[in-house]
Design a protein around this motif. Structure first.
Motif, mmCIF file in Angstrom:
data_model
loop_
_atom_site.group_PDB
_atom_site.id
_atom_site.type_symbol
_atom_site.label_atom_id
_atom_site.label_comp_id
_atom_site.label_asym_id
_atom_site.label_seq_id
_atom_site.Cartn_x
_atom_site.Cartn_y
_atom_site.Cartn_z
ATOM 1 N N TRP A 143 0.853 -1.331 0.068
ATOM 2 C CA TRP A 143 -0.084 -0.030 -0.185
ATOM 3 C C TRP A 143 0.730 1.320 -0.110
ATOM 4 O O TRP A 143 0.619 2.387 -0.757
ATOM 5 C CB TRP A 143 -1.015 0.076 1.329
ATOM 6 C CG TRP A 143 -2.007 -0.922 1.130
ATOM 7 C CD1 TRP A 143 -2.210 -2.117 2.102
ATOM 8 C CD2 TRP A 143 -3.106 -1.033 0.387
ATOM 9 N NE1 TRP A 143 -3.317 -2.792 1.897
ATOM 10 C CE2 TRP A 143 -4.068 -1.829 0.663
ATOM 11 C CE3 TRP A 143 -3.471 -0.337 -0.744
ATOM 12 C CZ2 TRP A 143 -5.109 -2.391 0.060
ATOM 13 C CZ3 TRP A 143 -4.614 -0.665 -1.358
ATOM 14 C CH2 TRP A 143 -5.629 -1.704 -0.897
ATOM 15 N N THR A 149 -3.106 -1.328 -5.007
ATOM 16 C CA THR A 149 -3.901 -0.247 -5.128
ATOM 17 C C THR A 149 -5.397 -0.743 -5.002
ATOM 18 O O THR A 149 -5.909 -1.801 -5.027
ATOM 19 C CB THR A 149 -3.946 0.627 -6.390
ATOM 20 O OG1 THR A 149 -4.048 -0.499 -7.303
ATOM 21 C CG2 THR A 149 -2.339 0.851 -6.566
ATOM 22 N N SER A 150 -6.265 0.509 -4.803
ATOM 23 C CA SER A 150 -7.796 0.295 -4.624
ATOM 24 C C SER A 150 -8.391 1.168 -5.531
ATOM 25 O O SER A 150 -7.734 2.141 -5.861
ATOM 26 C CB SER A 150 -8.329 0.145 -3.096
ATOM 27 O OG SER A 150 -9.657 0.104 -3.266
ATOM 28 N N GLU A 152 -10.714 4.731 -6.079
ATOM 29 C CA GLU A 152 -10.453 6.048 -5.211
ATOM 30 C C GLU A 152 -11.837 5.788 -4.400
ATOM 31 O O GLU A 152 -12.871 5.431 -4.919
ATOM 32 C CB GLU A 152 -10.523 7.108 -6.237
ATOM 33 C CG GLU A 152 -9.295 7.160 -7.166
ATOM 34 C CD GLU A 152 -8.096 7.495 -6.164
ATOM 35 O OE1 GLU A 152 -8.254 7.970 -4.987
ATOM 36 O OE2 GLU A 152 -6.984 7.196 -6.522
ATOM 37 N N ASP A 154 -8.328 5.698 -2.366
ATOM 38 C CA ASP A 154 -7.419 4.645 -2.030
ATOM 39 C C ASP A 154 -6.866 4.900 -0.558
ATOM 40 O O ASP A 154 -5.842 5.418 -0.410
ATOM 41 C CB ASP A 154 -6.294 4.729 -3.151
ATOM 42 C CG ASP A 154 -5.822 3.212 -2.881
ATOM 43 O OD1 ASP A 154 -5.646 2.573 -1.874
ATOM 44 O OD2 ASP A 154 -4.985 3.005 -4.034
ATOM 45 N N HIS A 157 -3.671 3.459 0.695
ATOM 46 C CA HIS A 157 -2.343 3.893 0.236
ATOM 47 C C HIS A 157 -2.111 5.293 1.099
ATOM 48 O O HIS A 157 -1.046 5.616 1.298
ATOM 49 C CB HIS A 157 -2.773 4.346 -1.205
ATOM 50 C CG HIS A 157 -1.366 5.012 -1.626
ATOM 51 N ND1 HIS A 157 -0.029 4.589 -1.664
ATOM 52 C CD2 HIS A 157 -1.353 6.326 -2.204
ATOM 53 C CE1 HIS A 157 0.817 5.565 -2.279
ATOM 54 N NE2 HIS A 157 -0.130 6.475 -2.696
#
Length: 203
Positions: A143, A149-150, A152, A154, A157
């Motif tokens: 992260w 990642t993810s 938004e 995120d 992170h």
């Protein structure tokens, strides 16, 4: 479904209970929404691990939802990792970060999102109990540096980027050493106010 997930057993254990491999997490009992999102991320290339990317490459959404629900419904006993190897000082530092965060550095407590018992929160926030320190360290590192990642916002992170390597090691050590709570069922979705980093509330 047992036939569908047979390829998962070597890494994640029977019914997702985990194995002795420090880098493969337990899946049993995690929120179905979280598991589904991770399967999508591996299938679509947002998470990079070749065996997972390959296995999931051509599986449709409905298939992945059923896999996620299968593991979410699994109830398996937690493995004991034995006494912690970290010093008492590091464990106390980790506990403080997990329970209180570091507000002066914009780091919220892990319990804010992952629940007071760290058992996760429906529909998409995983529990942190029963994970090995090396796995936790690796994931927070991913992260921090953007290799995991993810969509938004995120938030992981943003939070992990504010943590030092010492923070990561301490938090991972305490999470791995914490007692398993009596109830490890993820909390139901609620109106809890998550940190601003997670985009769930307005300034």
């Amino acid at each position: 479904m047992e036939e569908r997930v047979r390829a998962c057993v070597n890494c994640h254990g029977q019914n997702g209970k985990g194995t002795n491999n420090v880098y493969f997490p337990r899946l049993a009992g995690k929120p179905a929404g979280y598991l589904y999102n991770q399967l999508l991320a591996f299938r679509d290339g947002r998470r990079k691990y070749a065996p997972m990317n390959y296995l999931l490459a051509y599986l449709p959404d409905d298939y992945l939802k059923k896999m996620a629900q299968y593991y979410a419904d699994a109830r398996e006993p937690f493995e004991s990792f034995g006494p912690p190897t970290a010093s008492e000082k590091i464990l106390k530092q980790g506990q403080s970060l997990v329970v209180n965060g570091a507000p002066n550095r914009g780091i919220p407590a892990c319990t804010t999102c992952h629940g007071p018992d760290l058992s996760g929160r429906e529909p998409g926030i995983p529990g942190l109990v029963g994970l090995r320190p090396d796995y936790i360290t690796a994931q927070i590192g991913a992260w921090r540096y953007g290799t995991r990642t993810s969509v938004e916002p995120d938030c992981m992170h943003l939070v992990a980027a504010r943590m030092t390597e010492e923070d990561v090691a301490a938090a991972a050590a305490w999470l791995a050493a914490m007692p398993i709570p009596a109830n490890t069922t993820p909390l139901k979705q609620s109106s809890v106010r998550l940190p601003l980093e997670c985009g769930s509330q307005k300034p």
